[in-house]
Design a protein around this motif. Structure first.
Motif, short mmCIF file in Angstrom:
data_model
loop_
_atom_site.label_atom_id
_atom_site.label_comp_id
_atom_site.label_asym_id
_atom_site.label_seq_id
_atom_site.Cartn_x
_atom_site.Cartn_y
_atom_site.Cartn_z
N LEU A 78 0.87 -1.17 0.00
CA LEU A 78 0.00 0.00 0.00
C LEU A 78 0.90 1.22 0.00
N ALA A 79 0.67 2.14 -0.91
CA ALA A 79 1.45 3.37 -0.95
C ALA A 79 0.50 4.54 -0.78
N THR A 80 0.92 5.49 0.05
CA THR A 80 0.09 6.67 0.31
C THR A 80 0.89 7.94 0.14
N ALA A 81 0.17 9.02 -0.10
CA ALA A 81 0.76 10.36 -0.17
C ALA A 81 -0.30 11.34 0.33
N GLU A 82 0.11 12.26 1.17
CA GLU A 82 -0.84 13.24 1.70
C GLU A 82 -0.81 14.51 0.87
N ARG A 83 -1.98 14.93 0.42
CA ARG A 83 -2.14 16.16 -0.34
C ARG A 83 -3.51 16.75 -0.03
N ASP A 84 -3.65 18.05 -0.25
CA ASP A 84 -4.98 18.63 -0.16
C ASP A 84 -5.72 18.33 -1.46
N ARG A 85 -7.00 18.61 -1.50
CA ARG A 85 -7.82 18.25 -2.66
C ARG A 85 -7.32 18.88 -3.95
N ALA A 86 -6.78 20.06 -3.88
CA ALA A 86 -6.30 20.74 -5.08
C ALA A 86 -5.11 20.01 -5.71
N ARG A 87 -4.39 19.23 -4.92
CA ARG A 87 -3.20 18.53 -5.43
C ARG A 87 -3.39 17.01 -5.39
N LEU A 88 -4.62 16.57 -5.52
CA LEU A 88 -4.94 15.15 -5.45
C LEU A 88 -4.23 14.34 -6.54
N VAL A 89 -4.19 14.87 -7.75
CA VAL A 89 -3.52 14.16 -8.85
C VAL A 89 -2.04 13.99 -8.55
N ASP A 90 -1.41 15.03 -8.01
CA ASP A 90 0.01 14.95 -7.63
C ASP A 90 0.22 13.87 -6.57
N GLY A 91 -0.67 13.81 -5.60
CA GLY A 91 -0.58 12.77 -4.56
C GLY A 91 -0.75 11.37 -5.12
N PHE A 92 -1.69 11.22 -6.04
CA PHE A 92 -1.89 9.92 -6.69
C PHE A 92 -0.64 9.51 -7.46
N ASN A 93 -0.06 10.45 -8.21
CA ASN A 93 1.16 10.15 -8.99
C ASN A 93 2.31 9.76 -8.07
N GLU A 94 2.46 10.47 -6.96
CA GLU A 94 3.53 10.14 -6.02
C GLU A 94 3.31 8.75 -5.43
N ALA A 95 2.10 8.45 -4.98
CA ALA A 95 1.82 7.15 -4.39
C ALA A 95 2.03 6.03 -5.42
N SER A 96 1.65 6.28 -6.66
CA SER A 96 1.86 5.27 -7.71
C SER A 96 3.34 5.00 -7.93
N TYR A 97 4.15 6.07 -7.93
CA TYR A 97 5.58 5.89 -8.14
C TYR A 97 6.22 5.19 -6.94
N VAL A 98 5.79 5.55 -5.74
CA VAL A 98 6.28 4.87 -4.54
C VAL A 98 5.98 3.38 -4.63
N LEU A 99 4.78 3.04 -5.06
CA LEU A 99 4.41 1.63 -5.19
C LEU A 99 5.30 0.92 -6.21
N ARG A 100 5.58 1.56 -7.32
CA ARG A 100 6.47 0.96 -8.33
C ARG A 100 7.86 0.72 -7.74
N LEU A 101 8.38 1.68 -6.98
CA LEU A 101 9.70 1.54 -6.37
C LEU A 101 9.72 0.41 -5.35
N VAL A 102 8.67 0.30 -4.56
CA VAL A 102 8.58 -0.75 -3.54
C VAL A 102 8.57 -2.13 -4.19
N VAL A 103 7.76 -2.28 -5.22
CA VAL A 103 7.67 -3.57 -5.91
C VAL A 103 8.99 -3.89 -6.61
N ALA A 104 9.56 -2.92 -7.32
CA ALA A 104 10.84 -3.15 -8.03
C ALA A 104 11.97 -3.44 -7.06
N GLY A 105 11.91 -2.86 -5.86
CA GLY A 105 12.94 -3.07 -4.86
C GLY A 105 12.74 -4.32 -4.02
N LEU A 106 11.71 -5.10 -4.35
CA LEU A 106 11.42 -6.36 -3.66
C LEU A 106 11.22 -6.16 -2.16
#
Length: 146
Positions: free
Chosen positions: A15-43
């Motif tokens: 599970l990957a999370t990122a805290e953002r206010d509503r105005a920056r929700l897309v930025d938070g989603f992108n960050e959490a998605s990239y964190v998830l990719r790094l976690v999976v790639a890093g085993l």
């Protein structure tokens, strides 16, 4: 809550999370998605992660030249399926030779031989701290952007 979601995973998944206010929700989603990719790639083991958990990986994967050079270090292992599997098992076992050997169903001396071969092929000794860092970074770079 993150705690409840993590419990729902039951030790199987990330599970990957990122805290953002509503105005920056897309930025938070992108960050959490990239964190998830790094976690999976890093085993990494199952659990909840934020960018704070992958700062080093995040930093080196953002720079194309660094990413390219790291991927080049490990790319020769792709031609050696057994060595590639050995390295990923070694990283996945948190660099424990005994755990890696058990997960591969091989004798510890066979694992040691393969680790030496990985060092010969890549120029990085996976049993040294520096070599393990380089190879793990290279594994992530090659997996994400190879």
């Amino acid at each position: 809550s993150v705690t409840r979601l993590t419990q729902c995973l039951g030790g199987r998944g990330w599970l990957a999370t990122a805290e953002r206010d509503r105005a920056r929700l897309v930025d938070g989603f992108n960050e959490a998605s990239y964190v998830l990719r790094l976690v999976v790639a890093g085993l990494r083991p199952s659990g909840a992660y934020t960018i704070s958990d992958v700062l080093v990986e995040y930093a080196f994967t953002l720079h194309e030249k660094v990413r390219t050079n790291l991927a080049a270090v490990i790319r020769p292992l792709r031609a050696h399926k057994v060595l590639w599997e050995t390295l990923t098992a070694f990283v996945d076992s948190d660099y424990s030779r005994n755990k890696a050997a058990r997960s591969l169903f091989i004798h510890r001396s066979t694992l040691d031989y393969r680790l030496r071969r990985i060092g010969e092929v890549t120029g990085c000794d996976p049993t040294s701290g520096r070599g393990a860092q380089m190879l793990t970074a290279a594994l992530i770079a090659e997996t994400l952007h190879g």
